[in-house]
Design an enzyme around this catalytic site. Structure first.
Site, PDB file in Angstrom:
ATOM      1  N   CYS A   2      44.225  33.201-141.918  1.00 50.73           N
ATOM      2  CA  CYS A   2      43.705  33.685-143.192  1.00 50.73           C
ATOM      3  C   CYS A   2      42.767  34.844-142.948  1.00 50.73           C
ATOM      4  O   CYS A   2      42.308  35.069-141.841  1.00 50.73           O
ATOM      5  CB  CYS A   2      42.924  32.595-143.924  1.00 50.73           C
ATOM      6  SG  CYS A   2      43.894  31.134-144.276  1.00 50.73           S
ATOM      7  N   GLY A  28      47.404  36.806-144.366  1.00 47.85           N
ATOM      8  CA  GLY A  28      47.918  35.726-145.205  1.00 47.85           C
ATOM      9  C   GLY A  28      48.474  36.275-146.489  1.00 47.85           C
ATOM     10  O   GLY A  28      47.814  37.063-147.158  1.00 47.85           O
ATOM     11  N   ASN A 103      38.696  30.551-142.508  1.00 42.21           N
ATOM     12  CA  ASN A 103      39.769  30.945-141.594  1.00 42.21           C
ATOM     13  C   ASN A 103      39.659  30.059-140.361  1.00 42.21           C
ATOM     14  O   ASN A 103      38.636  30.108-139.667  1.00 42.21           O
ATOM     15  CB  ASN A 103      39.617  32.424-141.224  1.00 42.21           C
ATOM     16  CG  ASN A 103      40.585  32.894-140.145  1.00 42.21           C
ATOM     17  OD1 ASN A 103      40.323  33.893-139.489  1.00 42.21           O
ATOM     18  ND2 ASN A 103      41.686  32.203-139.953  1.00 42.21           N
ATOM     19  N   GLY A 104      40.698  29.275-140.105  1.00 37.60           N
ATOM     20  CA  GLY A 104      40.679  28.393-138.935  1.00 37.60           C
ATOM     21  C   GLY A 104      41.349  27.078-139.253  1.00 37.60           C
ATOM     22  O   GLY A 104      42.091  26.959-140.225  1.00 37.60           O
ATOM     23  N   TYR A 243      48.782  39.749-131.577  1.00 42.60           N
ATOM     24  CA  TYR A 243      49.607  39.838-132.780  1.00 42.60           C
ATOM     25  C   TYR A 243      48.851  39.977-134.097  1.00 42.60           C
ATOM     26  O   TYR A 243      49.199  40.801-134.938  1.00 42.60           O
ATOM     27  CB  TYR A 243      50.511  38.596-132.872  1.00 42.60           C
ATOM     28  CG  TYR A 243      51.188  38.432-134.213  1.00 42.60           C
ATOM     29  CD1 TYR A 243      52.290  39.204-134.560  1.00 42.60           C
ATOM     30  CD2 TYR A 243      50.709  37.517-135.153  1.00 42.60           C
ATOM     31  CE1 TYR A 243      52.895  39.071-135.798  1.00 42.60           C
ATOM     32  CE2 TYR A 243      51.312  37.376-136.401  1.00 42.60           C
ATOM     33  CZ  TYR A 243      52.408  38.159-136.716  1.00 42.60           C
ATOM     34  OH  TYR A 243      52.995  38.034-137.937  1.00 42.60           O
TER      35      TYR A 243
END
Ligand code: AMP
Length: 460
Positions: A2, A28, A103-104, A243
């Site tokens: 995210c 996301g 985020n995680g 990435y």
């Protein structure tokens, strides 16, 4: 994965968040949202499934008053792609309101949730992140940062979060620092974002990374920082450089472009392709690595695959059928570049092999004589429990096959991966301090008791 964004003290806070989220869309594409609070407004949330440009309307966002705002872009695991699970979450409690964007992945979310449910808590989503809201609300501490510190004690796993409690904006990272989070400044306003490209788009300058285990609080009296969590070793996600992050970003304080080019250069040294005519990338995430490979091997870099920019990242389709169909919609080959040539196709990673197989077939049918695939990361052999949507070992081609077998499945003339050492030595500030569990099996935490249950989580 995210993307998260936050801004404090700006009269058009929601609009700035909206703009910032455009630069975090790559993290996301399943849902997005914005919450505002603070001076001049009451707490409000707007959320949408899909892309920001399609779902978050400018007029609606502009009408969201308040000088504090957080935003979120999300992708998740299968089955949890619903508007209830879109973030930021906004809730009311006895001391006012809390909003949170995460985020995680919290690896002990199942246990934490069970404890809360045993105590009578009810949940409105299936996200791991919701346990944090409950834990903040339950804290009897008085300051917002102390409430958040209370809430984070005993929480295991990866989190970079932005939180609004009352009129205070908070930003925090877990003690291992899996996911990035940077602090910036826009005039006198504090800004937080997953990646620095989101600071650039709003015109903010970078101040510094949020440190591992740090909570930063911003309110009328200024900015405060505390380190309330037990120290742990650094475990930055190496896959951010491979990435996820955009090459125009700096994450963990270092340039992604620089890291990716170095990954490509090292790949060329480790896995040369003697006799090849040209190098091309699988756009966009491997562009910089392919440039590095071409530079190092003194081969021309060509644009042999064209990506349709109106289609999102292939993995962000929750089902395999959706992913298969999307390969052709997303890419096409340039026959004039490929015809009769021996080519090096550089990609940053192979996960399931689905996209890659389709691309190799496409490159061959466009006339390439030989296809040598080079991968600027090591084979992904294990699931990620810390925020990347590859929880299932059965889906990972390199967990189940040798390099030669993979080459056979993909239909390439040769296949070469970057070594683990090569990968870690190529990233800035490496080789120590990184999480490479999905490549090496060296997990910084014990795996969750029931990895499948993690799938209920945010997966972002
Ligand atoms: P596949 O051939 O199906 O393994 O897909 C490989 C492609 O997916 C590569 O081009 C990668 O850039 C991309 N990729 C790698 N990891 C992820 C991820 N977690 N989410 C989305 N795309 C990814």
């Amino acid at each position: 994965m995210c993307g998260i964004f936050g801004i404090y003290g700006h009269p058009r806070a929601a609009e700035i968040s909206h703009l910032g989220l455009y630069s975090l869309q790559h993290r996301g594409q399943e849902s997005a949202g914005i919450v505002t609070a603070g001076v001049g407004g009451s707490p409000r949330a707007t959320k949408t499934m899909g892309l920001i440009s399609e779902g978050l309307k400018v007029a609606e966002v502009s009408a969201m008053n308040g000088d504090v705002s957080i935003g979120h872009t999300r992708y998740s695991t299968a089955g949890s792609s619903t508007i209830e699970n879109a973030q930021p979450m906004l809730a009311r409690f006895r001391d006012g309101h809390i909003a949170l964007a995460h985020n995680g992945n919290l690896i002990n979310a199942t246990e934490l949730r069970r404890d809360l449910e045993d105590g009578g808590s009810i949940f409105t989503s299936t996200m791991d992140s919701e346990v944090l809201l409950h834990r903040i609300a339950k804290s009897s501490a008085t300051s917002p940062e102390a409430k958040l510190a209370d809430a984070l004690q005993g929480v295991e796993g990866a989190y970079s979060i932005v939180v609004i409690i009352g009129d205070t904006l908070l930003a925090a990272r877990d003690p291992r620092g899996w996911r990035p989070l940077v602090m910036g400044k826009l005039a006198d306003c504090a800004v937080f974002a997953s990646e620095s490209c989101a600071l650039d788009i709003v015109g903010a300058t970078t101040v510094r990374e949020i440190e591992r285990g740090e909570i930063v609080a911003v309110d009328r009296s200024g900015t405060r920082s505390i380190h309330p969590l037990p120290a742990s070793e650094s475990r930055k996600c190496v896959f951010e450089y491979v990435y996820f992050a955009r090459p125009d970003s700096s994450v963990f304080g270092e340039s992604v472009d620089r890291a990716r080019r170095e990954l490509g250069r090292r790949l060329a040294k480790e896995q040369p392709a003697t006799g090849a005519d040209l190098v091309f990338s699988v756009p966009d995430s491997s562009n910089s690595a392919a440039l590095g490979y071409a530079e190092e091997s003194k081969l021309p870099f060509e644009l042999a695959l064209i990506r349709n920019h109106y289609v999102g990242r292939t993995f962000i389709q929750p089902t395999q059928a959706g992913r298969d169909a999307k390969v052709k919609v997303k890419y096409n080959a340039v026959k004039e570049v490929l015809r009769g040539k021996s080519v090096v196709m550089v990609d940053d990673s192979i996960v399931r092999g689905t996209t890659t197989k389709g691309l190799v077939a496409m490159v061959r049918s466009a006339g390439a004589r030989e296809v040598h695939m080079r991968v600027s990361s090591s084979p992904i052999t294990g699931p990620c429990y810390y925020g990347i949507d590859t929880p299932n070992r059965e889906e990972l081609i390199a967990a189940n096959m040798s390099v030669d077998e993979i080459a056979g499945v993909l239909g390439v003339d040769s296949l070469g991966y970057l070594s683990l050492d090569g990968m870690l030595e190529s990233v800035p500030s490496g080789p120590a301090g990184f999480c490479h569990a999905c490549f090496s099996g060296d997990y910084p935490t014990p795996p969750p008791a029931d990895p499948e249950k993690l799938r209920f989580g945010c997966g972002c």
